[in-house]
Every structure is written in structure tokens, then in C-alpha cells.
Design a protein around this motif. Structure first.
Motif, PDB file in Angstrom:
ATOM      1  N   UNK A  27       0.835  -1.198   0.000  1.00 20.98           N
ATOM      2  CA  UNK A  27       0.000   0.000   0.000  1.00 20.98           C
ATOM      3  C   UNK A  27       0.871   1.251   0.000  1.00 20.98           C
ATOM      4  N   UNK A  28       0.312   2.348  -0.508  1.00 19.66           N
ATOM      5  CA  UNK A  28       1.043   3.610  -0.602  1.00 19.66           C
ATOM      6  C   UNK A  28       0.328   4.717   0.173  1.00 19.66           C
ATOM      7  N   UNK A  29       1.018   5.274   1.161  1.00 15.39           N
ATOM      8  CA  UNK A  29       0.483   6.432   1.879  1.00 15.39           C
ATOM      9  C   UNK A  29       0.285   7.602   0.930  1.00 15.39           C
ATOM     10  N   UNK A  30       1.242   7.814   0.040  1.00 18.61           N
ATOM     11  CA  UNK A  30       1.158   8.928  -0.893  1.00 18.61           C
ATOM     12  C   UNK A  30      -0.073   8.815  -1.788  1.00 18.61           C
ATOM     13  N   UNK A  31      -0.361   7.622  -2.290  1.00 12.86           N
ATOM     14  CA  UNK A  31      -1.526   7.441  -3.156  1.00 12.86           C
ATOM     15  C   UNK A  31      -2.814   7.817  -2.429  1.00 12.86           C
ATOM     16  N   UNK A  32      -2.957   7.336  -1.203  1.00  7.64           N
ATOM     17  CA  UNK A  32      -4.176   7.604  -0.439  1.00  7.64           C
ATOM     18  C   UNK A  32      -4.267   9.087  -0.090  1.00  7.64           C
ATOM     19  N   UNK A  33      -3.164   9.679   0.324  1.00  4.82           N
ATOM     20  CA  UNK A  33      -3.162  11.101   0.668  1.00  4.82           C
ATOM     21  C   UNK A  33      -3.511  11.958  -0.554  1.00  4.82           C
ATOM     22  N   UNK A  45      -7.460  13.854   7.685  1.00  2.35           N
ATOM     23  CA  UNK A  45      -7.039  12.868   8.683  1.00  2.35           C
ATOM     24  C   UNK A  45      -6.718  11.572   7.957  1.00  2.35           C
ATOM     25  N   UNK A  46      -5.585  10.970   8.331  1.00  2.00           N
ATOM     26  CA  UNK A  46      -5.120   9.740   7.713  1.00  2.00           C
ATOM     27  C   UNK A  46      -4.818   8.736   8.808  1.00  2.00           C
ATOM     28  N   UNK A  47      -5.293   7.502   8.618  1.00  2.00           N
ATOM     29  CA  UNK A  47      -4.983   6.433   9.570  1.00  2.00           C
ATOM     30  C   UNK A  47      -4.248   5.330   8.826  1.00  2.00           C
ATOM     31  N   UNK A  48      -3.181   4.836   9.451  1.00  2.00           N
ATOM     32  CA  UNK A  48      -2.393   3.755   8.883  1.00  2.00           C
ATOM     33  C   UNK A  48      -2.352   2.614   9.893  1.00  2.00           C
ATOM     34  N   UNK A  49      -2.817   1.448   9.475  1.00  2.00           N
ATOM     35  CA  UNK A  49      -2.735   0.257  10.316  1.00  2.00           C
ATOM     36  C   UNK A  49      -1.562  -0.588   9.860  1.00  2.00           C
ATOM     37  N   UNK A  50      -0.651  -0.902  10.785  1.00  2.00           N
ATOM     38  CA  UNK A  50       0.535  -1.686  10.447  1.00  2.00           C
ATOM     39  C   UNK A  50       0.542  -3.003  11.217  1.00  2.00           C
ATOM     40  N   UNK A  51       1.284  -3.956  10.710  1.00  2.00           N
ATOM     41  CA  UNK A  51       1.440  -5.245  11.383  1.00  2.00           C
ATOM     42  C   UNK A  51       2.403  -5.043  12.546  1.00  2.00           C
ATOM     43  N   UNK A  89     -15.286  15.907   2.061  1.00  2.00           N
ATOM     44  CA  UNK A  89     -14.921  16.419   0.738  1.00  2.00           C
ATOM     45  C   UNK A  89     -14.345  15.294  -0.114  1.00  2.00           C
ATOM     46  N   UNK A  90     -13.526  14.420   0.506  1.00  2.00           N
ATOM     47  CA  UNK A  90     -12.918  13.299  -0.213  1.00  2.00           C
ATOM     48  C   UNK A  90     -12.582  12.203   0.778  1.00  2.00           C
ATOM     49  N   UNK A  91     -12.668  10.951   0.311  1.00  2.00           N
ATOM     50  CA  UNK A  91     -12.447   9.788   1.167  1.00  2.00           C
ATOM     51  C   UNK A  91     -11.725   8.719   0.364  1.00  2.00           C
ATOM     52  N   UNK A  92     -10.812   8.004   1.016  1.00  2.00           N
ATOM     53  CA  UNK A  92     -10.096   6.898   0.384  1.00  2.00           C
ATOM     54  C   UNK A  92      -9.841   5.811   1.429  1.00  2.00           C
ATOM     55  N   UNK A  93      -9.904   4.550   0.998  1.00  2.00           N
ATOM     56  CA  UNK A  93      -9.624   3.423   1.888  1.00  2.00           C
ATOM     57  C   UNK A  93      -9.056   2.275   1.058  1.00  2.00           C
ATOM     58  N   UNK A  94      -7.915   1.740   1.510  1.00  2.00           N
ATOM     59  CA  UNK A  94      -7.276   0.620   0.832  1.00  2.00           C
ATOM     60  C   UNK A  94      -6.846  -0.386   1.895  1.00  2.00           C
ATOM     61  N   UNK A  95      -7.168  -1.662   1.664  1.00  2.00           N
ATOM     62  CA  UNK A  95      -6.784  -2.722   2.599  1.00  2.00           C
ATOM     63  C   UNK A  95      -5.965  -3.765   1.861  1.00  2.00           C
ATOM     64  N   UNK A  96      -4.982  -4.277   2.532  1.00  2.00           N
ATOM     65  CA  UNK A  96      -4.095  -5.294   1.965  1.00  2.00           C
ATOM     66  C   UNK A  96      -4.608  -6.675   2.306  1.00  2.00           C
ATOM     67  N   UNK A  97      -4.420  -7.615   1.396  1.00  2.00           N
ATOM     68  CA  UNK A  97      -4.652  -9.036   1.656  1.00  2.00           C
ATOM     69  C   UNK A  97      -3.381  -9.783   1.264  1.00  2.00           C
ATOM     70  N   UNK A 105       2.264  -2.265   5.928  1.00  2.00           N
ATOM     71  CA  UNK A 105       0.994  -1.547   6.001  1.00  2.00           C
ATOM     72  C   UNK A 105      -0.142  -2.513   5.679  1.00  2.00           C
ATOM     73  N   UNK A 106      -1.131  -2.579   6.570  1.00  2.00           N
ATOM     74  CA  UNK A 106      -2.281  -3.458   6.367  1.00  2.00           C
ATOM     75  C   UNK A 106      -3.491  -2.702   5.845  1.00  2.00           C
TER      76      UNK A 106
END
Length: 153
Positions: A27-33, A45-51, A89-97, A105-106
């Protein structure tokens, strides 16, 4: 006579859901931001869940995420509810499998809103609801050789 809108930037964008994905690649923080960038947003606001390397007092070596085929559609449903309940105004969410290592990054979610408090609140609602409602399961592998499945994110 119609009311004059003194704050047009405070209204939600036409399609505020910019990115929803379940991926088997890093996953890319930059892409989501970048996805949630909006000139009318005063707060992002950005949340990052890590292993992490532990859970419940046991050392974690690695884990894997798997999901139901409906996971991405469920993520969109959750996102639509957040958009309906907050001035997003804008929303993004990406989850890893797939298989992840400690530190990977999960999940990455982000929300932009007119003000910071709204962004924090909407982002927290987004990640909390994704965790509880989207059919993504975590398979943890512990250092002592034991394993555990954890339901939803």
C-alpha cells in the motif's frame, strides 16, 4: 427567494469517494493522501494500520489477511455511510490481503473535510466501521508456533 450560500466549500463534493480497494500488493500512503486532496478541505485525517510484532502478550512473526469477494463492495457501503453522516470532501480506503510481515501496512484510510474536527471524526468512524463490518480476516502466526484467526480486519 433562495438563500445565499456563504460557505460553498462546506458542502460535500459531487463524488467524495475517490479510492476504495482491496489489494494484494504493498500500500502507498502517498496514493491515499493524494486521493483525498481537495482545495475546499481545511483538514485531512489519515490512519495507517501496520502489522505489529505482538498481540495479547504473544510475539507475532507474520500474518495473512484474506477476504470475502464482497469485501470491496462492503468497504464502499461503509464509506457511503460515512459520507452521508459527515461533511466529507474526499475519502479513500485501501486494505491489503495476502501474507504480510511485521511493519507492513495493512490498511490506509483518509478523509478530508472542511475542518479538522470533522476530518478526525469521519476518519475514526471509517476505520472503526471497516474493522467491524467488512469481511476481512486476519491469520496471525506467533513465535511459539501457534496461530489464530481474527474476524474482520
Amino acid at each position: 427567494m433562495a438563500a445565499i450560500d456563504d460557505h460553498p466549500g462546506e458542502h460535500a463534493a459531487q463524488d467524495p469517494i475517490k479510492l476504495i480497494a482491496v489489494r494484494d500488493t504493498a500500500l502507498s500512503l502517498d496514493e491515499v493522501f493524494r486521493a483525498v486532496g481537495d482545495d475546499a478541505a481545511g483538514g485531512t485525517a489519515l490512519f495507517v494500520g501496520t502489522v505489529r510484532n505482538h498481540d495479547g502478550g504473544a510475539a507475532v512473526d507474520a500474518l495473512g489477511y484474506s477476504c470475502h469477494p464482497s469485501a470491496e463492495a462492503e468497504m464502499r457501503r461503509v464509506a457511503e455511510k460515512v459520507v452521508a453522516d459527515h461533511p466529507v470532501r474526499a475519502l479513500a480506503a485501501v486494505h491489503r490481503v495476502g501474507d504480510l510481515a511485521v511493519g507492513d501496512l495493512a490498511v490506509v484510510v483518509a478523509v478530508s473535510c472542511p475542518h479538522r474536527g470533522e476530518a478526525f471524526e469521519a476518519c475514526r468512524k471509517l476505520i472503526d466501521d471497516l474493522k467491524h463490518e467488512v469481511p476481512i480476516w486476519k491469520h496471525q502466526k506467533f513465535s511459539d508456533g501457534t496461530e489464530e484467526w481474527v474476524g474482520a480486519c
